[in-house]
Write a protein that holds these residues in place. Sequence first.
Motif, PDB file in Angstrom:
ATOM      1  N   ASN A  85      -9.935  11.420   6.659  1.00  0.00           N
ATOM      2  CA  ASN A  85     -11.026  11.220   7.556  1.00  0.00           C
ATOM      3  C   ASN A  85     -10.890  12.498   8.489  1.00  0.00           C
ATOM      4  O   ASN A  85     -11.758  12.547   9.463  1.00  0.00           O
ATOM      5  N   ALA A  86     -10.296  13.581   8.257  1.00  0.00           N
ATOM      6  CA  ALA A  86     -10.327  14.831   8.875  1.00  0.00           C
ATOM      7  C   ALA A  86     -11.414  15.591   8.640  1.00  0.00           C
ATOM      8  O   ALA A  86     -12.076  15.658   7.535  1.00  0.00           O
ATOM      9  N   GLU A  87     -11.595  16.548   9.613  1.00  0.00           N
ATOM     10  CA  GLU A  87     -12.972  17.550   9.385  1.00  0.00           C
ATOM     11  C   GLU A  87     -12.181  18.550   8.389  1.00  0.00           C
ATOM     12  O   GLU A  87     -11.077  18.801   8.120  1.00  0.00           O
ATOM     13  N   PRO A  88     -13.253  19.114   7.337  1.00  0.00           N
ATOM     14  CA  PRO A  88     -12.816  19.951   6.399  1.00  0.00           C
ATOM     15  C   PRO A  88     -12.400  21.408   7.166  1.00  0.00           C
ATOM     16  O   PRO A  88     -12.526  21.723   8.113  1.00  0.00           O
ATOM     17  N   PHE A  89     -11.375  22.172   6.237  1.00  0.00           N
ATOM     18  CA  PHE A  89     -10.783  23.328   6.858  1.00  0.00           C
ATOM     19  C   PHE A  89     -12.019  24.374   7.059  1.00  0.00           C
ATOM     20  O   PHE A  89     -11.999  25.001   8.125  1.00  0.00           O
ATOM     21  N   VAL A  90     -12.801  24.464   6.177  1.00  0.00           N
ATOM     22  CA  VAL A  90     -13.943  25.209   6.186  1.00  0.00           C
ATOM     23  C   VAL A  90     -15.068  24.904   5.494  1.00  0.00           C
ATOM     24  O   VAL A  90     -15.025  23.857   4.765  1.00  0.00           O
ATOM     25  N   MET A  91     -16.226  25.347   5.866  1.00  0.00           N
ATOM     26  CA  MET A  91     -17.669  24.859   5.298  1.00  0.00           C
ATOM     27  C   MET A  91     -18.450  26.149   5.095  1.00  0.00           C
ATOM     28  O   MET A  91     -18.120  27.262   5.774  1.00  0.00           O
ATOM     29  N   PRO A  92     -19.558  26.038   4.165  1.00  0.00           N
ATOM     30  CA  PRO A  92     -20.283  27.357   4.049  1.00  0.00           C
ATOM     31  C   PRO A  92     -21.040  27.518   5.304  1.00  0.00           C
ATOM     32  O   PRO A  92     -21.123  26.650   6.224  1.00  0.00           O
ATOM     33  N   GLY A  93     -20.763  28.917   5.525  1.00  0.00           N
ATOM     34  CA  GLY A  93     -21.394  29.658   6.767  1.00  0.00           C
ATOM     35  C   GLY A  93     -20.231  29.934   7.701  1.00  0.00           C
ATOM     36  O   GLY A  93     -20.453  30.825   8.731  1.00  0.00           O
ATOM     37  N   ASP A  94     -18.814  29.374   7.565  1.00  0.00           N
ATOM     38  CA  ASP A  94     -17.915  29.510   8.576  1.00  0.00           C
ATOM     39  C   ASP A  94     -17.263  30.887   8.271  1.00  0.00           C
ATOM     40  O   ASP A  94     -17.245  31.258   7.085  1.00  0.00           O
ATOM     41  N   ARG A  95     -16.832  31.430   9.377  1.00  0.00           N
ATOM     42  CA  ARG A  95     -16.195  32.903   9.343  1.00  0.00           C
ATOM     43  C   ARG A  95     -14.812  32.547   9.112  1.00  0.00           C
ATOM     44  O   ARG A  95     -14.322  31.853   9.997  1.00  0.00           O
ATOM     45  N   VAL A  96     -14.103  33.429   8.330  1.00  0.00           N
ATOM     46  CA  VAL A  96     -12.767  32.919   7.979  1.00  0.00           C
ATOM     47  C   VAL A  96     -12.008  34.252   8.468  1.00  0.00           C
ATOM     48  O   VAL A  96     -12.365  35.551   7.912  1.00  0.00           O
ATOM     49  N   LYS A  97     -10.567  34.109   9.071  1.00  0.00           N
ATOM     50  CA  LYS A  97      -9.626  35.220   8.937  1.00  0.00           C
ATOM     51  C   LYS A  97      -8.987  35.510   7.708  1.00  0.00           C
ATOM     52  O   LYS A  97      -8.600  34.277   7.042  1.00  0.00           O
ATOM     53  N   LYS A  98      -8.154  36.469   7.658  1.00  0.00           N
ATOM     54  CA  LYS A  98      -7.193  36.707   6.460  1.00  0.00           C
ATOM     55  C   LYS A  98      -6.048  35.923   6.947  1.00  0.00           C
ATOM     56  O   LYS A  98      -5.539  35.655   8.164  1.00  0.00           O
ATOM     57  N   GLY A  99      -5.770  34.893   6.030  1.00  0.00           N
ATOM     58  CA  GLY A  99      -4.561  34.143   6.107  1.00  0.00           C
ATOM     59  C   GLY A  99      -5.012  32.602   6.415  1.00  0.00           C
ATOM     60  O   GLY A  99      -4.119  31.788   6.903  1.00  0.00           O
ATOM     61  N   GLN A 100      -6.096  32.474   6.709  1.00  0.00           N
ATOM     62  CA  GLN A 100      -6.717  31.216   7.477  1.00  0.00           C
ATOM     63  C   GLN A 100      -6.745  30.319   6.322  1.00  0.00           C
ATOM     64  O   GLN A 100      -7.028  30.402   4.980  1.00  0.00           O
ATOM     65  N   THR A 101      -6.198  29.069   6.385  1.00  0.00           N
ATOM     66  CA  THR A 101      -6.130  27.758   5.455  1.00  0.00           C
ATOM     67  C   THR A 101      -7.668  27.494   5.098  1.00  0.00           C
ATOM     68  O   THR A 101      -8.336  27.488   6.072  1.00  0.00           O
TER      69      THR A 101
END
Length: 144
Positions: A85-101
Motif C-alpha cells: 500500500n506504499a507510494e511507488p518509488f518513481v512514476m513517469p515524469g519524476d526526476r531521479v538522481k544517480k543512485g536513487q531507488t
Amino acid sequence: MHDEKIRAYAEIMDEMGLTGLEVEEGGAKIRLERGVPQAAAPVVITQQGLAGDGAADAESATPKGELYSVRSPLVGVFYVAPAENAEPFVMPGDRVKKGQTLCIVEAMKLMNEITAEEPGVVEKVCVTNGQMVEYGAELFQIRR
C-alpha cells in the motif's frame, strides 16, 4: 551441513547475482550474505553501447536529452513500491538522481533494489507491478 553444500549454495548465489540466501535443510539452517556484487548493478544501454563494457570508450554517459533503459539484472518479480500500500518509488515524469531507488526485483525471497545509473526524468515504466521479469528485461526508460 557439509562444506560441499555450503559451497554449492555460494555458487548458486554467484550464478544468480544474489546478495543473500537462507536455507533450512534437515533441521539445520544457514544464511549466507555478501556485499552487492557488480553483476547486481543496473545495466544501462546507451547509443554507444552497453555502459561499462568498453563500447562507449571514454564517454559512458548518455548524451543529454536521449533515453536510456534500465534493465533487470536478474530474474524475479518487479515491484514499484517498498510495500503493497506504499507510494511507488518513481512514476513517469519524476526526476531521479544517480543512485536513487527505482523499484525492487524480488528473487528467492530477497528484495533487490534497482537504482538509477544516471540522473534524468522517468519517461516510461515498461512493466507492471507484480510482473515476472527476465534478466535484461527493460524496466524503465529515462531521459537524460
